[in-house]
Design a protein around this motif. Sequence first.
Motif, PDB file in Angstrom:
ATOM      1  N   ALA A  56      58.259  55.457  48.610  1.00 23.72           N
ATOM      2  CA  ALA A  56      59.606  55.975  48.285  1.00 23.72           C
ATOM      3  C   ALA A  56      58.799  57.357  47.024  1.00 23.72           C
ATOM      4  N   TRP A  57      59.183  58.576  47.556  1.00 25.04           N
ATOM      5  CA  TRP A  57      58.697  59.840  46.760  1.00 25.04           C
ATOM      6  C   TRP A  57      59.459  59.904  45.676  1.00 25.04           C
ATOM      7  N   PRO A  58      58.921  60.293  44.362  1.00 28.18           N
ATOM      8  CA  PRO A  58      59.683  60.677  43.422  1.00 28.18           C
ATOM      9  C   PRO A  58      60.792  62.106  43.642  1.00 28.18           C
ATOM     10  N   ASP A  59      61.531  62.237  42.648  1.00 29.65           N
ATOM     11  CA  ASP A  59      62.309  63.564  42.725  1.00 29.65           C
ATOM     12  C   ASP A  59      61.595  65.114  42.496  1.00 29.65           C
ATOM     13  N   SER A  60      60.411  64.635  41.383  1.00 31.33           N
ATOM     14  CA  SER A  60      59.391  65.752  41.215  1.00 31.33           C
ATOM     15  C   SER A  60      58.185  65.037  40.698  1.00 31.33           C
ATOM     16  N   LEU A  61      57.346  66.239  40.653  1.00 29.30           N
ATOM     17  CA  LEU A  61      55.826  65.779  40.613  1.00 29.30           C
ATOM     18  C   LEU A  61      55.540  65.972  39.129  1.00 29.30           C
ATOM     19  N   PRO A  62      54.654  64.936  38.675  1.00 25.77           N
ATOM     20  CA  PRO A  62      54.075  65.114  37.317  1.00 25.77           C
ATOM     21  C   PRO A  62      52.940  66.274  37.071  1.00 25.77           C
ATOM     22  N   ASP A  63      52.700  66.632  35.989  1.00 27.59           N
ATOM     23  CA  ASP A  63      51.925  67.760  35.640  1.00 27.59           C
ATOM     24  C   ASP A  63      50.547  67.517  36.385  1.00 27.59           C
ATOM     25  N   LEU A  64      50.361  68.748  36.934  1.00 33.44           N
ATOM     26  CA  LEU A  64      49.087  68.828  37.855  1.00 33.44           C
ATOM     27  C   LEU A  64      47.857  68.726  37.124  1.00 33.44           C
ATOM     28  N   ALA A  65      47.971  69.300  35.814  1.00 33.95           N
ATOM     29  CA  ALA A  65      46.377  69.044  35.250  1.00 33.95           C
ATOM     30  C   ALA A  65      46.289  67.683  34.920  1.00 33.95           C
ATOM     31  N   THR A  66      47.223  66.811  34.707  1.00 36.59           N
ATOM     32  CA  THR A  66      47.064  65.480  34.267  1.00 36.59           C
ATOM     33  C   THR A  66      46.663  64.665  35.315  1.00 36.59           C
ATOM     34  N   VAL A  67      47.147  64.930  36.416  1.00 36.80           N
ATOM     35  CA  VAL A  67      46.893  64.051  37.598  1.00 36.80           C
ATOM     36  C   VAL A  67      45.717  64.384  38.210  1.00 36.80           C
ATOM     37  N   ALA A  68      45.036  65.827  38.268  1.00 34.44           N
ATOM     38  CA  ALA A  68      43.920  66.133  38.582  1.00 34.44           C
ATOM     39  C   ALA A  68      42.757  65.618  37.819  1.00 34.44           C
ATOM     40  N   ARG A  69      42.948  65.506  36.536  1.00 37.35           N
ATOM     41  CA  ARG A  69      41.873  64.912  35.525  1.00 37.35           C
ATOM     42  C   ARG A  69      41.603  63.338  36.107  1.00 37.35           C
ATOM     43  N   ALA A  70      42.772  62.600  36.277  1.00 36.79           N
ATOM     44  CA  ALA A  70      42.797  61.409  36.842  1.00 36.79           C
ATOM     45  C   ALA A  70      42.159  61.290  38.146  1.00 36.79           C
ATOM     46  N   ALA A  71      42.400  61.863  39.070  1.00 34.39           N
ATOM     47  CA  ALA A  71      41.822  62.047  40.335  1.00 34.39           C
ATOM     48  C   ALA A  71      40.204  62.448  40.228  1.00 34.39           C
ATOM     49  N   PHE A  72      39.958  63.500  39.414  1.00 35.43           N
ATOM     50  CA  PHE A  72      38.495  63.720  39.282  1.00 35.43           C
ATOM     51  C   PHE A  72      37.748  62.363  38.606  1.00 35.43           C
ATOM     52  N   ALA A  73      38.120  61.763  37.825  1.00 38.22           N
ATOM     53  CA  ALA A  73      37.550  60.958  37.030  1.00 38.22           C
ATOM     54  C   ALA A  73      37.423  59.682  38.300  1.00 38.22           C
ATOM     55  N   GLN A  74      38.531  59.328  38.795  1.00 40.32           N
ATOM     56  CA  GLN A  74      38.321  58.302  39.973  1.00 40.32           C
ATOM     57  C   GLN A  74      37.133  58.790  40.733  1.00 40.32           C
ATOM     58  N   ALA A  75      37.001  59.681  41.369  1.00 38.38           N
ATOM     59  CA  ALA A  75      35.968  59.920  42.327  1.00 38.38           C
ATOM     60  C   ALA A  75      34.714  59.906  41.769  1.00 38.38           C
ATOM     61  N   ALA A  76      34.644  60.400  40.373  1.00 34.74           N
ATOM     62  CA  ALA A  76      33.498  60.207  39.759  1.00 34.74           C
ATOM     63  C   ALA A  76      32.685  58.621  39.577  1.00 34.74           C
ATOM     64  N   VAL A  77      33.677  57.979  39.344  1.00 35.18           N
ATOM     65  CA  VAL A  77      33.646  56.414  39.121  1.00 35.18           C
ATOM     66  C   VAL A  77      33.244  55.899  40.547  1.00 35.18           C
ATOM     67  N   ALA A  78      34.111  56.284  41.525  1.00 37.44           N
ATOM     68  CA  ALA A  78      33.766  55.855  42.863  1.00 37.44           C
ATOM     69  C   ALA A  78      32.345  55.963  43.394  1.00 37.44           C
ATOM     70  N   MET A  79      31.878  57.195  43.314  1.00 37.02           N
ATOM     71  CA  MET A  79      30.630  57.705  43.613  1.00 37.02           C
ATOM     72  C   MET A  79      29.188  56.885  42.789  1.00 37.02           C
ATOM     73  N   THR A  80      29.628  56.542  41.709  1.00 40.20           N
ATOM     74  CA  THR A  80      28.487  55.872  40.840  1.00 40.20           C
ATOM     75  C   THR A  80      28.806  54.347  40.824  1.00 40.20           C
ATOM     76  N   THR A  81      29.394  53.669  41.688  1.00 36.83           N
ATOM     77  CA  THR A  81      29.527  52.373  41.620  1.00 36.83           C
ATOM     78  C   THR A  81      29.209  52.049  43.359  1.00 36.83           C
ATOM     79  N   SER A  82      28.025  51.567  43.263  1.00 35.03           N
ATOM     80  CA  SER A  82      27.561  50.981  44.570  1.00 35.03           C
ATOM     81  C   SER A  82      27.953  49.682  45.098  1.00 35.03           C
TER      82      SER A  82
END
Length: 358
Positions: free
Chosen positions: A186-212
């Motif tokens: 169920a998609w929202p009517d509008s998207l959140p701030d791009l800079a904010t969600v990008a930071r969260a996505a980059f952080a998630q990828a960094a954590v995934a790559m450092t967790t074996s």
Amino acid sequence: MASSSDAVAVPYPHRRGGHCGSGAMRDLLEWAGLGWEGPPDEGLVFALSGSLDLSYVRNAALMPPVYLVGRGGDLETDLPTRLGAVVTVHATEDPQVGWTYVRDAVRAGRPALVWADIAELPYLRVRLQMSRHDIVVIGYDDVQQLAHVVDNDRDEVQLVPYEALARARSSRGFPVPTRHTYFDIAWPDSLPDLATVARAAFAQAAVAMTTSTGPSIVTGRDTATGATGLAAVDLFAEDLARWPEVFPDEVLDLALQGLSAFVEKAGTGGGLFRRLLSSGAADIARLTGDVRASEVANAAHLCAETWSLVASLGRQEGPARGRAEQAALAAAALPSLERDLVTALGAAGALQNAEVSA
């Protein structure tokens, strides 16, 4: 929406994609009328999923006896959830229940994202099993018993017999049973701030790559040697140099051909998903002005080019042992480059103490 009591087709935008998951999500976002300065490109979608990862497995029970994947397993839920959508995952062993979920969604005018085994999809004509391939069902015809399927690997809508689709959605093949899995978004009517969600996505990828977490794709198989994240990069670079000792020549050739396919052709967008991340991070930098996203784009590009070089050396002409040796020499650069990428991801994700020595 064109429909009758026994046939329905949902109007749906589609562009051929590099990867099944990010390609499908890109189309779904455009269908929902969402984006930043217009519909997003696929690279931006992949970057915002935070799904960059790495899993490497060598297992004699597989053929080819190696497996390499450059993304995590939760893109289909992580991306829409990060963008404010509500995702409900339906899975069942009952084929009728599974089809009802899809049919009801399409009748309501909503495209249905589902898993399917590529070996059972007649239009792909492949023998390799991969049960977690994302396709989107946008229509059906009960009279002709045909489902209307959109696939990142095809430009046109594919007409798939109900029986074939049911087999693809009930596969018990590698890596996991498909279980008629359907992602109700169920998609929202509008998207959140791009800079904010990008930071969260980059952080998630960094954590995934450092967790074996070990060879999660084949957890429980005693014959497997593998790892995830940066530990997988290290293991792969070391292990590739041993392939000529581990495999007979004919198996070594299959392993090298498989390596090339995993890096470039197996729905990775090229360069083991790193090229998609580079493109998406560049879009984020352009749209937000964040120079740290540019650094992610540059680091991901270098990783993508090196993975592609390894793949090309593995599939070149000549004896398998020589090709493996050349590929291993190129792969020796990957641990340092991947750590640079994780450092850039951590900085762009505002991780103050990103640990990249795993």
